[in-house]
Design an enzyme around this catalytic site. Sequence first.
Site, PDB file in Angstrom:
ATOM      1  N   ASP A  98       0.927  -1.176   0.173  1.00 56.33           N
ATOM      2  CA  ASP A  98       0.475   0.026   0.182  1.00 56.33           C
ATOM      3  C   ASP A  98       0.437   1.103  -0.329  1.00 56.33           C
ATOM      4  O   ASP A  98       1.758   1.304   0.699  1.00 56.33           O
ATOM      5  CB  ASP A  98      -0.765   0.146   1.099  1.00 56.33           C
ATOM      6  CG  ASP A  98      -1.875   0.078   1.102  1.00 56.33           C
ATOM      7  OD1 ASP A  98      -2.411   1.587   0.119  1.00 56.33           O
ATOM      8  OD2 ASP A  98      -3.080  -0.503   1.752  1.00 56.33           O
ATOM      9  N   ASP A 199      -3.120   4.747  -2.582  1.00 56.80           N
ATOM     10  CA  ASP A 199      -3.984   4.533  -1.399  1.00 56.80           C
ATOM     11  C   ASP A 199      -4.809   6.240  -2.053  1.00 56.80           C
ATOM     12  O   ASP A 199      -3.557   7.393  -2.649  1.00 56.80           O
ATOM     13  CB  ASP A 199      -3.447   4.897  -0.227  1.00 56.80           C
ATOM     14  CG  ASP A 199      -4.870   5.497   0.868  1.00 56.80           C
ATOM     15  OD1 ASP A 199      -5.650   4.079   1.243  1.00 56.80           O
ATOM     16  OD2 ASP A 199      -5.059   6.617   1.475  1.00 56.80           O
ATOM     17  N   GLU A 262      -6.463   3.392  -6.145  1.00 60.27           N
ATOM     18  CA  GLU A 262      -7.831   3.624  -5.025  1.00 60.27           C
ATOM     19  C   GLU A 262      -8.566   4.544  -5.191  1.00 60.27           C
ATOM     20  O   GLU A 262      -7.979   6.058  -5.145  1.00 60.27           O
ATOM     21  CB  GLU A 262      -7.471   3.754  -3.601  1.00 60.27           C
ATOM     22  CG  GLU A 262      -8.998   3.408  -2.516  1.00 60.27           C
ATOM     23  CD  GLU A 262      -9.188   4.092  -1.227  1.00 60.27           C
ATOM     24  OE1 GLU A 262     -10.267   3.971  -0.390  1.00 60.27           O
ATOM     25  OE2 GLU A 262      -8.154   5.241  -1.163  1.00 60.27           O
ATOM     26  N   HIS A 323     -10.966  -2.887   3.235  1.00 63.21           N
ATOM     27  CA  HIS A 323     -11.831  -3.532   4.389  1.00 63.21           C
ATOM     28  C   HIS A 323     -12.659  -1.958   4.762  1.00 63.21           C
ATOM     29  O   HIS A 323     -12.157  -1.692   6.264  1.00 63.21           O
ATOM     30  CB  HIS A 323     -10.016  -2.653   5.316  1.00 63.21           C
ATOM     31  CG  HIS A 323      -8.726  -1.857   4.771  1.00 63.21           C
ATOM     32  ND1 HIS A 323      -9.006  -1.884   3.155  1.00 63.21           N
ATOM     33  CD2 HIS A 323      -8.863  -0.014   5.061  1.00 63.21           C
ATOM     34  CE1 HIS A 323      -8.509  -0.418   2.866  1.00 63.21           C
ATOM     35  NE2 HIS A 323      -8.112  -0.132   4.164  1.00 63.21           N
ATOM     36  N   ASP A 324     -12.300  -0.927   4.075  1.00 64.57           N
ATOM     37  CA  ASP A 324     -13.761   0.262   4.429  1.00 64.57           C
ATOM     38  C   ASP A 324     -15.696   0.067   4.275  1.00 64.57           C
ATOM     39  O   ASP A 324     -15.145   1.340   4.150  1.00 64.57           O
ATOM     40  CB  ASP A 324     -12.991   2.235   3.608  1.00 64.57           C
ATOM     41  CG  ASP A 324     -11.460   1.786   4.139  1.00 64.57           C
ATOM     42  OD1 ASP A 324     -11.193   1.493   4.797  1.00 64.57           O
ATOM     43  OD2 ASP A 324     -11.079   1.995   2.508  1.00 64.57           O
TER      44      ASP A 324
HETATM   45  C1  NOJ Z   1      -8.647   4.567   2.040  1.00 69.18           C
HETATM   46  C2  NOJ Z   1      -7.810   3.739   3.416  1.00 69.18           C
HETATM   47  O1  NOJ Z   1      -8.670   2.594   2.500  1.00 69.18           O
HETATM   48  C3  NOJ Z   1      -8.906   4.105   4.384  1.00 69.18           C
HETATM   49  O2  NOJ Z   1      -8.411   3.039   5.367  1.00 69.18           O
HETATM   50  C4  NOJ Z   1      -7.750   4.761   4.522  1.00 69.18           C
HETATM   51  O3  NOJ Z   1      -8.968   5.546   6.445  1.00 69.18           O
HETATM   52  C5  NOJ Z   1      -8.144   6.782   4.136  1.00 69.18           C
HETATM   53  N1  NOJ Z   1      -7.800   6.183   2.656  1.00 69.18           N
HETATM   54  C6  NOJ Z   1      -7.650   7.521   4.212  1.00 69.18           C
HETATM   55  O4  NOJ Z   1      -5.726   6.618   3.617  1.00 69.18           O
END
Ligand code: NOJ
Length: 537
Positions: A98, A199, A262, A323-324
């Site tokens: 990541d 990210d 992402e 994970h989000d």
């Molecule tokens: C996306 C990540 O997947 C998430 O977990 C994170 O809180 C935010 N970006 C900020 O880095």
Amino acid sequence: MVTTWWKHGIIYQVYPRSFLDTNGDGIGDLQGIVRSLDYLTWLGVDALWVSPIFPSPMADFGYDISDYCSISATFGQLADFDRLVTEAHRRHVKVILDLVPNHTSDRHPWFVDSRSSRASSKRDWYIWRDGQPDGPPNNWMSNFGGPAWEWDETTHQFYYHAFLKEQPDLNWRNPEVRMAMQAVMRFWLDHGVDGFRIDGLWHLIKDASFRDNPVNAGYGPGQPDINRFLQVHSADQPEIADLVAELRAVVDAYADRVLIGEIYLPLQRLVAYYGKDLEGVHLPFNFQLLFTAWNAPALASLIEEYERALPVGAWPNWVLGNHDQKRVATRVGDAQARIAAMLLLTLRGTPTLYYGDELGMTNVPIPPDAVQDSWEKNEPGLGLGRDPQRTPMQWSKSVHAGFTDQTPWLPVGANYRQCNVDEEKGDPGSMLILYRSLIALRRRMPALAGGAYRAVPLGENILAYERVEGDQRLLIALNLDSDAKPVRLPSWAGTDVLLSTRTVKPASVSMPFVLHADEGVVIGSETDVEQAIEGAS
Ligand code: NOJ
Ligand code: CA
């Protein structure tokens, strides 16, 4: 036939904190991932994407990095990471890291220096602005609630943070920042990593004149703060294209690496991140399955729309969880989660799996005093917290699901005695065996990864399509309803039923053919596939 690994391969996301704890601190670690490699190769995945493992105060569990070129003591040491890469590669598994370029931790030495004085040589590495007479520089909101500007008492200016105030945004208009992050990429590429998941890629560049975002007329009670305004000026600016191409050039100097972005944007903007002449990221993550209504017409239009939107030569990809986001089994229910698995692994393009989804793990309710995620703490009660989808991997029915022998950092799911790797390995009807069979079939039938996609109308709330490449022709039929449906398949009569989401399936298609409640099938003409799958198990 597709040969590039990230095109035919399957990516598996490991959230390291929650995967396997080997030193009894209740937190997963690198050694735990190494020990799990045999399981992952048994499952059949081709690449691991490992969420951040760098030194971090953990305000956002590793997405707030205080040193990009080292390993957090919580997870191990650089030698452990090198061992992970070596052991993964020995098993022909790739390792994707990541990369978090949009922001650092507020404890990163760059930011400590930047905030120390307006004259600091790092001042311009971050986004510092004077306020307006009545408050912050503009109306931009943080993704995690409240204004995105934080007042700094020492230097009497505001700094910008798209996420937590502990995550100040870097200034990507500054060439020194770009150089520094490219050096970070080279550091890890030199350690043998096979690529990066970037990210927050669409956030890197903001409007040069920091104009206010327009009000969102659709905002209402119960929504997070970030929805108050449309993110017109704070993200996805035209200048991003050149920056992405710069990052791509860094990985292109190494053989066979992948760059994944992402990007949470509507399809038309998402595909722009493939870049002019495909000089952007190889795979802008396609999150559309996470947000599309779970019924056949909606899914069919999504697939068509995505296929149509892809630039010529761009490689598709599909994501079912991360994970989000709420876990897929919680979003669509246990029965339809099996359909979701079959859909993910029979669509054209690279699939990404989230750890534990292969077991049918569900979101775990977190008692208020056990909440860890800062987003939940900032905007409580809206169901935004992400702890429920980050609970420990369920390995066995022993204490703490075999994840740790001490108290885990988040509670283990109540279903762990049945829903775990050990139990499911021995149960032909389990989600795990379904995933493994689908992965094996995908490997055996290249048409599933790369063949053309053709929609087939089969009946109400049935999602059906053919995948065709050379001599291989497969039909996938997914019943999105919980009642049985007879279907007409004249041109497939006598063809093998290669796989069903049910444990019991007919060997071949006979008439009338019935799709049972919540059943999905893969029908195909190659007769030796089943033997190949049985041989592998
Ligand atoms: C996306 C990540 O997947 C998430 O977990 C994170 O809180 C935010 N970006 C900020 O880095
Ligand atoms: Ca540990």
